[in-house]
Design a protein around this motif. Sequence first.
Motif, PDB file in Angstrom:
ATOM      1  N   TRP A 112     128.417 118.178  25.777  1.00 22.29           N
ATOM      2  CA  TRP A 112     129.014 116.956  26.311  1.00 22.29           C
ATOM      3  C   TRP A 112     129.963 116.353  25.291  1.00 22.29           C
ATOM      4  CZ3 TRP A 112     128.222 115.436  31.263  1.00 22.29           C
ATOM      5  CH2 TRP A 112     127.162 116.041  31.946  1.00 22.29           C
ATOM      6  N   GLU A 113     130.936 115.593  25.796  1.00 20.83           N
ATOM      7  CA  GLU A 113     131.849 114.828  24.949  1.00 20.83           C
ATOM      8  C   GLU A 113     132.259 113.589  25.731  1.00 20.83           C
ATOM      9  OE1 GLU A 113     135.068 117.486  24.134  1.00 20.83           O
ATOM     10  OE2 GLU A 113     135.755 117.535  26.211  1.00 20.83           O
ATOM     11  N   ARG A 114     132.989 112.709  25.075  1.00 22.05           N
ATOM     12  CA  ARG A 114     133.493 111.507  25.742  1.00 22.05           C
ATOM     13  C   ARG A 114     134.979 111.688  26.034  1.00 22.05           C
ATOM     14  NH1 ARG A 114     129.864 107.227  25.474  1.00 22.05           N
ATOM     15  NH2 ARG A 114     128.288 107.435  23.866  1.00 22.05           N
ATOM     16  N   ASP A 115     135.395 111.173  27.191  1.00 22.74           N
ATOM     17  CA  ASP A 115     136.816 111.227  27.525  1.00 22.74           C
ATOM     18  C   ASP A 115     137.508 109.959  27.026  1.00 22.74           C
ATOM     19  OD1 ASP A 115     136.215 109.200  29.329  1.00 22.74           O
ATOM     20  OD2 ASP A 115     136.494 110.449  31.118  1.00 22.74           O
ATOM     21  N   GLU A 116     138.778 109.790  27.398  1.00 20.62           N
ATOM     22  CA  GLU A 116     139.554 108.640  26.915  1.00 20.62           C
ATOM     23  C   GLU A 116     138.991 107.304  27.426  1.00 20.62           C
ATOM     24  OE1 GLU A 116     141.124 110.546  30.499  1.00 20.62           O
ATOM     25  OE2 GLU A 116     141.068 111.304  28.459  1.00 20.62           O
TER      26      GLU A 116
END
Length: 173
Positions: A112-116
């Motif tokens: 998982w990662e975070r978007d803008e």
Amino acid sequence: IDYEINNEGTDILRTTKREPKFDYIICKDVSRFSRNSTIGIEAARQLRDKKVYVIFENSGVNTEVKNWKFQVEILFSMAENESSNMSHRVSFTKRHNAEQGIYRPARLPYGWERDEDNEFVINEEQAWIVRVIFRLFLRKGGYRISRFFNERNILTQQGKKWSSDKILRIIRN
């Protein structure tokens, strides 16, 4: 002294016949020495018996002085109590957030990662590894999966080798 944890998870201190290689141990805080007051005091006592003294820098307490035990008992009790209170606060906060549908991990789970917009999105480069782990886990187990990734130089999120513990953490998450 030697320190170990036995199969039941119990801490064990053993006095050895070895001669100490130093006279003092400087420790920033009692909580860095031990978070269990009974074990901490016993370790300090055994070290003192071998003429190795512990200096707790933040509190200015030194096991070389005459009334060391009283001072150290108070400090260890406070550290143990604070550790327990912190654990309860963290558990309460996590439970409360879960009940509210809020998820705020210190570090995002693998894959998982975070978007803008700061929303969670799948990291496609890592997602296939997570899928492999879930597909193989029941048949192969964590050790064999970690070995599989390590043999192919596939690194963890932190750029390190895989371990069965990391595989199990992904399964639990």
